[in-house]
Design an enzyme around this catalytic site. Structure first.
Site, PDB file in Angstrom:
ATOM      1  N   LYS A   1       0.517  -1.144   0.405  1.00 46.02           N
ATOM      2  CA  LYS A   1       0.115   0.400   0.242  1.00 46.02           C
ATOM      3  C   LYS A   1       0.906   1.125  -0.157  1.00 46.02           C
ATOM      4  O   LYS A   1       0.775   1.290  -0.351  1.00 46.02           O
ATOM      5  CB  LYS A   1      -1.067  -0.472   1.114  1.00 46.02           C
ATOM      6  CG  LYS A   1      -1.828  -0.719   1.393  1.00 46.02           C
ATOM      7  CD  LYS A   1      -2.357  -0.751   2.394  1.00 46.02           C
ATOM      8  CE  LYS A   1      -1.829  -0.880   4.211  1.00 46.02           C
ATOM      9  NZ  LYS A   1      -1.115  -1.897   4.662  1.00 46.02           N
TER      10      LYS A   1
ATOM     11  N   ARG B   1     -10.166   0.520   8.617  1.00 43.34           N
ATOM     12  CA  ARG B   1      -9.962  -0.489   8.675  1.00 43.34           C
ATOM     13  C   ARG B   1     -10.513  -1.998   9.940  1.00 43.34           C
ATOM     14  O   ARG B   1     -10.091  -3.026  10.288  1.00 43.34           O
ATOM     15  CB  ARG B   1      -8.220  -0.802   9.476  1.00 43.34           C
ATOM     16  CG  ARG B   1      -7.180  -0.651   8.727  1.00 43.34           C
ATOM     17  CD  ARG B   1      -6.027  -0.869  10.343  1.00 43.34           C
ATOM     18  NE  ARG B   1      -4.476  -1.494   9.884  1.00 43.34           N
ATOM     19  CZ  ARG B   1      -3.480  -1.079   9.576  1.00 43.34           C
ATOM     20  NH1 ARG B   1      -3.564   0.429   9.102  1.00 43.34           N
ATOM     21  NH2 ARG B   1      -2.290  -1.516   8.806  1.00 43.34           N
TER      22      ARG B   1
HETATM   23  P1  AP5 Z   1       5.060  -1.646   1.469  1.00 48.60           P
HETATM   24  O1  AP5 Z   1       4.266  -0.729   0.875  1.00 48.60           O
HETATM   25  O2  AP5 Z   1       5.658  -0.959   2.657  1.00 48.60           O
HETATM   26  O3  AP5 Z   1       3.456  -2.518   2.786  1.00 48.60           O
HETATM   27  P2  AP5 Z   1       2.157  -1.593   3.390  1.00 48.60           P
HETATM   28  O4  AP5 Z   1       0.786  -2.197   2.765  1.00 48.60           O
HETATM   29  O5  AP5 Z   1       2.154  -0.334   3.595  1.00 48.60           O
HETATM   30  O6  AP5 Z   1       2.443  -2.255   4.524  1.00 48.60           O
HETATM   31  P3  AP5 Z   1       2.428  -1.817   6.019  1.00 48.60           P
HETATM   32  O7  AP5 Z   1       2.841  -2.679   6.603  1.00 48.60           O
HETATM   33  O8  AP5 Z   1       2.686  -0.265   6.496  1.00 48.60           O
HETATM   34  O9  AP5 Z   1       0.342  -2.258   6.296  1.00 48.60           O
HETATM   35  P4  AP5 Z   1       0.429  -1.648   7.972  1.00 48.60           P
HETATM   36  O10 AP5 Z   1      -1.514  -1.928   7.796  1.00 48.60           O
HETATM   37  O11 AP5 Z   1       0.786  -3.342   8.170  1.00 48.60           O
HETATM   38  O12 AP5 Z   1       0.856  -0.875   8.861  1.00 48.60           O
HETATM   39  P5  AP5 Z   1       0.595   0.864   8.795  1.00 48.60           P
HETATM   40  O13 AP5 Z   1       1.830   1.701   8.502  1.00 48.60           O
HETATM   41  O14 AP5 Z   1      -0.775   1.411   8.069  1.00 48.60           O
HETATM   42  O15 AP5 Z   1       5.607  -2.680   1.527  1.00 48.60           O
HETATM   43  C1  AP5 Z   1       6.137  -3.684   2.276  1.00 48.60           C
HETATM   44  C2  AP5 Z   1       7.362  -4.501   1.915  1.00 48.60           C
HETATM   45  O16 AP5 Z   1       7.438  -5.344   0.624  1.00 48.60           O
HETATM   46  C3  AP5 Z   1       8.161  -2.944   1.644  1.00 48.60           C
HETATM   47  O17 AP5 Z   1       9.862  -3.382   2.253  1.00 48.60           O
HETATM   48  C4  AP5 Z   1       7.998  -2.755  -0.332  1.00 48.60           C
HETATM   49  O18 AP5 Z   1       9.652  -3.053  -0.389  1.00 48.60           O
HETATM   50  C5  AP5 Z   1       7.962  -4.375  -0.762  1.00 48.60           C
HETATM   51  N1  AP5 Z   1       7.319  -3.943  -1.263  1.00 48.60           N
HETATM   52  C6  AP5 Z   1       6.456  -3.421  -2.002  1.00 48.60           C
HETATM   53  N2  AP5 Z   1       5.430  -4.520  -2.817  1.00 48.60           N
HETATM   54  C7  AP5 Z   1       6.221  -4.941  -3.582  1.00 48.60           C
HETATM   55  C8  AP5 Z   1       6.583  -5.600  -4.818  1.00 48.60           C
HETATM   56  N3  AP5 Z   1       4.851  -6.055  -5.399  1.00 48.60           N
HETATM   57  N4  AP5 Z   1       6.665  -7.000  -4.661  1.00 48.60           N
HETATM   58  C9  AP5 Z   1       7.961  -7.830  -3.894  1.00 48.60           C
HETATM   59  N5  AP5 Z   1       8.197  -6.508  -3.241  1.00 48.60           N
HETATM   60  C10 AP5 Z   1       7.324  -5.058  -2.664  1.00 48.60           C
HETATM   61  O19 AP5 Z   1      -0.040   0.477  10.723  1.00 48.60           O
HETATM   62  C11 AP5 Z   1       0.878   0.044  11.563  1.00 48.60           C
HETATM   63  C12 AP5 Z   1       0.187   0.281  12.775  1.00 48.60           C
HETATM   64  O20 AP5 Z   1      -0.409   1.433  12.869  1.00 48.60           O
HETATM   65  C13 AP5 Z   1      -0.991  -1.240  12.840  1.00 48.60           C
HETATM   66  O21 AP5 Z   1      -1.015  -1.986  13.180  1.00 48.60           O
HETATM   67  C14 AP5 Z   1      -1.828  -0.698  13.587  1.00 48.60           C
HETATM   68  O22 AP5 Z   1      -1.422  -0.662  15.048  1.00 48.60           O
HETATM   69  C15 AP5 Z   1      -2.041   1.506  13.889  1.00 48.60           C
HETATM   70  N6  AP5 Z   1      -3.034   1.790  12.986  1.00 48.60           N
HETATM   71  C16 AP5 Z   1      -2.712   2.072  11.429  1.00 48.60           C
HETATM   72  N7  AP5 Z   1      -3.922   2.253  11.011  1.00 48.60           N
HETATM   73  C17 AP5 Z   1      -5.183   2.204  11.601  1.00 48.60           C
HETATM   74  C18 AP5 Z   1      -5.978   2.240  12.048  1.00 48.60           C
HETATM   75  N8  AP5 Z   1      -6.938   3.060  10.450  1.00 48.60           N
HETATM   76  N9  AP5 Z   1      -7.052   1.760  13.233  1.00 48.60           N
HETATM   77  C19 AP5 Z   1      -6.317   1.286  13.494  1.00 48.60           C
HETATM   78  N10 AP5 Z   1      -5.511   1.456  13.982  1.00 48.60           N
HETATM   79  C20 AP5 Z   1      -4.201   1.914  12.749  1.00 48.60           C
END
Ligand code: AP5
Ligand code: MG
Ligand code: ZN
Length: 216
Positions: free
Chosen positions: A13, A88
């Site tokens: 994402k 989410r």
């Molecule tokens: P990346 O693009 O970083 O993946 P992502 O989908 O953004 O994953 P996140 O870990 O950021 O998602 P998340 O939902 O767990 O975390 P968030 O920060 O939102 O890609 C991942 C890796 O893969 C990278 O190394 C990239 O280079 C590689 N890659 C990408 N595309 C690729 C491809 N096509 N092929 C190969 N490799 C690839 O949330 C963190 C925390 O915040 C949550 O756990 C929660 O506690 C809190 N939080 C955030 N939002 C909310 C909400 N709305 N409600 C409640 N809690 C929330």
């Protein structure tokens, strides 16, 4: 263009949102990034959120709804928005519908980036971030110099929640609380599936084919 980028942790994402935001010139709104900025600054919100984030659990809905309501009220969102990591839960999605109706900017499309579980763990455990916002992967998107950001020369680091046990819990939280939104948005005819297993550039091209329809 009013878009939600949906998908499990590690689906890509953030990687796609960054490129799409440049390409279409609309703001990338990542609730994870907003929360991490608060943790770093040590705000009251950050202190509360950190406990949940470090366990891989979702931060309570009322906190997130407040964050997103304020963020969508900012002037740059008049151009549209690219939501990453919100909503989410069903209550977050219901609240979003109300906020969007109030500001008169209904959703155009929800992109569900599909990636199988076994691939997600490898993506997250190999991810490296830079404080400038860039992110890398040791195998799939390595920097030119190990441990150093290509775009700003900064030191790369791993996210606190990219440890194996926390990754498992994040995937669990996704299954229990977030996955039901796939049906929620399919029922509203807003959902489009994107195959997220392809390479980063192919996924970007596939998303553009969908989003180009909403350029006015
Ligand atoms: P990346 O693009 O970083 O993946 P992502 O989908 O953004 O994953 P996140 O870990 O950021 O998602 P998340 O939902 O767990 O975390 P968030 O920060 O939102 O890609 C991942 C890796 O893969 C990278 O190394 C990239 O280079 C590689 N890659 C990408 N595309 C690729 C491809 N096509 N092929 C190969 N490799 C690839 O949330 C963190 C925390 O915040 C949550 O756990 C929660 O506690 C809190 N939080 C955030 N939002 C909310 C909400 N709305 N409600 C409640 N809690 C929330
Ligand atoms: Mg992300
Ligand atoms: Zn950098």
């Amino acid at each position: 263009m009013n878009v939600v980028l949906f998908g499990p942790p590690g689906a890509g994402k953030g990687t796609q949102a960054k490129e799409l935001s440049n390409y279409y010139d609309i703001p990338h709104i990542s609730t994870g990034d907003i929360l991490r900025a608060n943790v770093k600054e040590g705000t009251k919100l950050g202190k509360e959120a950190e406990q949940y984030m470090n366990r891989g659990e979702l931060v309570p809905d009322e906190v997130l709804i407040g964050i997103i309501k304020n963020r969508l009220a900012e002037p740059d969102c008049k151009k549209g928005y690219l939501l990453d990591g919100y909503p989410r839960t069903i209550p977050q999605a219901d609240a979003l519908a109300g906020i969007l109706e109030e500001i008169g900017m209904p959703l155009d499309v929800v992109l569900n980036i599909d990636v199988p579980d076994e691939e997600l763990v490898g993506r997250l455990s190999g991810r490296y971030m830079c404080k400038c916002g860039e992110s890398y992967h040791i195998r799939f998107n390595p920097p030119q110099k190990e441990g150093i950001c290509d775009s700003c020369g900064g030191q790369l680091y791993q996210r606190d929640d990219d440890k194996e046990e926390v990754i498992r819990q994040r995937l669990e939280s996704y299954k229990n609380k977030t996955q039901p939104l796939i049906d929620y948005y399919a029922n509203k005819n807003l959902l489009v599936h994107i195959n997220g297993e392809k390479g980063i550039n192919s996924v970007f091209d596939d998303i553009r084919v969908v989003l180009d329809k909403y350029v006015n």
